[in-house]
Enzyme design. Sequence first.
Site, PDB file in Angstrom:
ATOM      1  N   LYS A 148       0.869  -1.183   0.000  1.00 41.37           N
ATOM      2  CA  LYS A 148       0.000   0.000   0.000  1.00 41.37           C
ATOM      3  C   LYS A 148       0.903   1.230   0.000  1.00 41.37           C
ATOM      4  CE  LYS A 148      -3.928   2.173   2.319  1.00 41.37           C
ATOM      5  NZ  LYS A 148      -3.347   3.520   2.299  1.00 41.37           N
ATOM      6  N   LYS A 322      -6.381  -8.514  -2.201  1.00 45.31           N
ATOM      7  CA  LYS A 322      -7.480  -8.550  -3.174  1.00 45.31           C
ATOM      8  C   LYS A 322      -7.781 -10.000  -3.515  1.00 45.31           C
ATOM      9  CE  LYS A 322      -5.823  -4.267  -5.322  1.00 45.31           C
ATOM     10  NZ  LYS A 322      -5.207  -3.667  -6.530  1.00 45.31           N
ATOM     11  N   CYS A 464      33.597  17.312  31.194  1.00 45.41           N
ATOM     12  CA  CYS A 464      32.151  17.099  31.083  1.00 45.41           C
ATOM     13  C   CYS A 464      31.803  15.628  31.289  1.00 45.41           C
ATOM     14  CB  CYS A 464      31.659  17.566  29.708  1.00 45.41           C
ATOM     15  SG  CYS A 464      29.871  17.435  29.504  1.00 45.41           S
TER      16      CYS A 464
END
Length: 709
Positions: A148, A322, A464
Amino acid sequence: MTAKHRGAQADASAPAGALVPPAAIKRITWLRDELNHHIYQYYVLDAPIIPDVEYDALFRELQDLEFKYPSLRDVDSPTQRVGGEPAPFESAESMQRGLPMVVRHTVPMLSLNNAFSDEDVVGFDRRCLNGLEKDPANEDVEYACELKFDGLAISLRYENGRLMQAATRGDGEAGEDVTVNVRTIKTIPLKLKGDVPSVLEVRGEVFMYRRDFDKLNERQLSAGEKTFVNPRNAAAGSLRQLDPRVTAQRRLSFFAYGTGDTVGFQRPRTHSEMMDVLVNFGLPVCTERVVVRGAYGLLSFYEDVGKLRDGLAYDIDGVVYKVNAFAEQEKLGFVSRAPRFALAHKFPAQEMTTTVDKIEVQVGRTGAITPVARLRPVFVGGVTVTNATLHNEDEIRRKDVRAGDTVIVRRAGDVIPEVVAVVFERRPEDTKPFSMPKVCPICGSHIERLEGEAIARCTGGLICGAQRKQALLHFAQRRAMDIEGLGEKLVDQLVEQGIVRTPADLYKLGLVALASLDRMAEKSAMNLKAAIDASRERPLARFIFALGIRQVGESTAKDLANHFGKLESLMSASEEALLEVRDVGRVVAQSIWNFFSEEHNRQVIDDLLAAGVKPVETEPFAKAPAPLSGKTFVLTGTLPTLSREDAKELLEAAGAKVAGSVSKKTDYVVAGAEAGSKLDKAEALGVPVLDEAGMLALLAQAGAAPAEE
């Protein structure tokens, strides 16, 4: 509406003539108005403001209420329509071509009912079995399964094999004429191959490959124009341009998935055979399609495609089932707005709307500052999402994301969730633009954003906490301080147990502390301690590189060491003095100056020196040009006696630049055994090629012969 819903409602519908609660009337009226608004936004303006899954939920709620209260059903309800009104085509060019503004579909272009669960698919298969009067115990229904696509449905009308007209789906009965624009799509043949029917209407999807979508948004951004939220919107907006030259530039694609009206054509027995016929006619048909039997086959296809989805080159939002045989399709027929013989089985939504509670920043291992939206929890892409990346400061400004906003969040596969757009219609009046913080939230160091870079970074690499592991690994690597044995697992332990906070702490480690680490025997601890001690005296260039200064690689570190000679001279240098160093430009000079201006960085260096680290300093190079200054060399292959690193050091010591690739600006290529493509390119460009002996001779001739061992 799913089978599960219908089964639950069979007993819940109100009897004819029953009094309808005012609340239900009010809700149905609101739902119809809301859905019609979104239909207009999607089909007419090509500017949807909610994702498909939210629209589907509203649609199903309206279906449920209309089923429960049949007296409120209305022919004008969105549930009784296939799509939206066709947009009025106001192009004077279209009028001059003599084509109709609105095209009537000879065979309606219907929508499909949706499935969202395995139970919905099992119910669909059961209804097909019942409708075809098959024995469920002994017979299966054969289905054609396809993808789809997430694009724009169109109908192509071929007459005697020539493309005569193209139209959008519109409301299913009529759509817009987009023939001129469709003719610019190179994947759509203007003339079919083989023995073609006199009339053939081909139904399919116009879409955009992800790579083409990314390039389009890059062009839009550089031109200062609006970017698209996703490939589907980009495809729809591109197909409906008034100027076909714009459409032609946007690289649309097309897949056929069915047919409409046909004349002079013997239709094959099954849908899957029809797709093969379309391929023979020269039409593009997706290869990801199979024929299966029964509900098990349908669900297996859904599962297989789900695994492939993220690797596809284009977006899909589900699969389509389908009934394969056309005779069985005709027997099953249609109900309301959709065929009974087909079903769209959707994947979990990759886009959902939610609210931004606040915007914070995260600090990465390399100091990169990334803004993050803290979200009201939302289920998207199969998981509950509470955070989404906003990438960088420019991206926040471009999208104008603010705390309090309703946003569309996207999550595909394992990709980090991101905010793709703001629903401005729902923005509260008191929102404020986001401002990037000036200091790191972890260590308090300054945040810098260098010229030409999109990412802001924390300057506290040596202290840090967020960068600690990365900083230590960089410091200890072979080309820096070369502390053999200090790998990632050991660094993890040292940091997580709080033993090491900065590189200076490495030189304070004792044997007892090292031996206490997991999988660290006494001998291993002694070897690591010896490696740490040996690293105290490394060349100044390696020490500079080990500090992890932004923009300073090995080559620049060597240039800095050669130029200044002393660590203190480098640390006290002004930006103007730094610009005198070879190959150091304004951005690099600013980064170096910023690094040494941070007090915490200078403190770590002082701690390293106090711990006995003594970078090997030299006298600064004379300001006279080096013998091979301005010359660029490329090394390739294996040299007889020198390693690649040794050859590089010799050349750089003579002032040459050693590059990684060959170009017209390359002065010499030094080639050894198994040189490969770099040698081929050098010969093609006419670049002089030297062997090891030739390189040493050139160095000697230039007065830069290598020192004896």
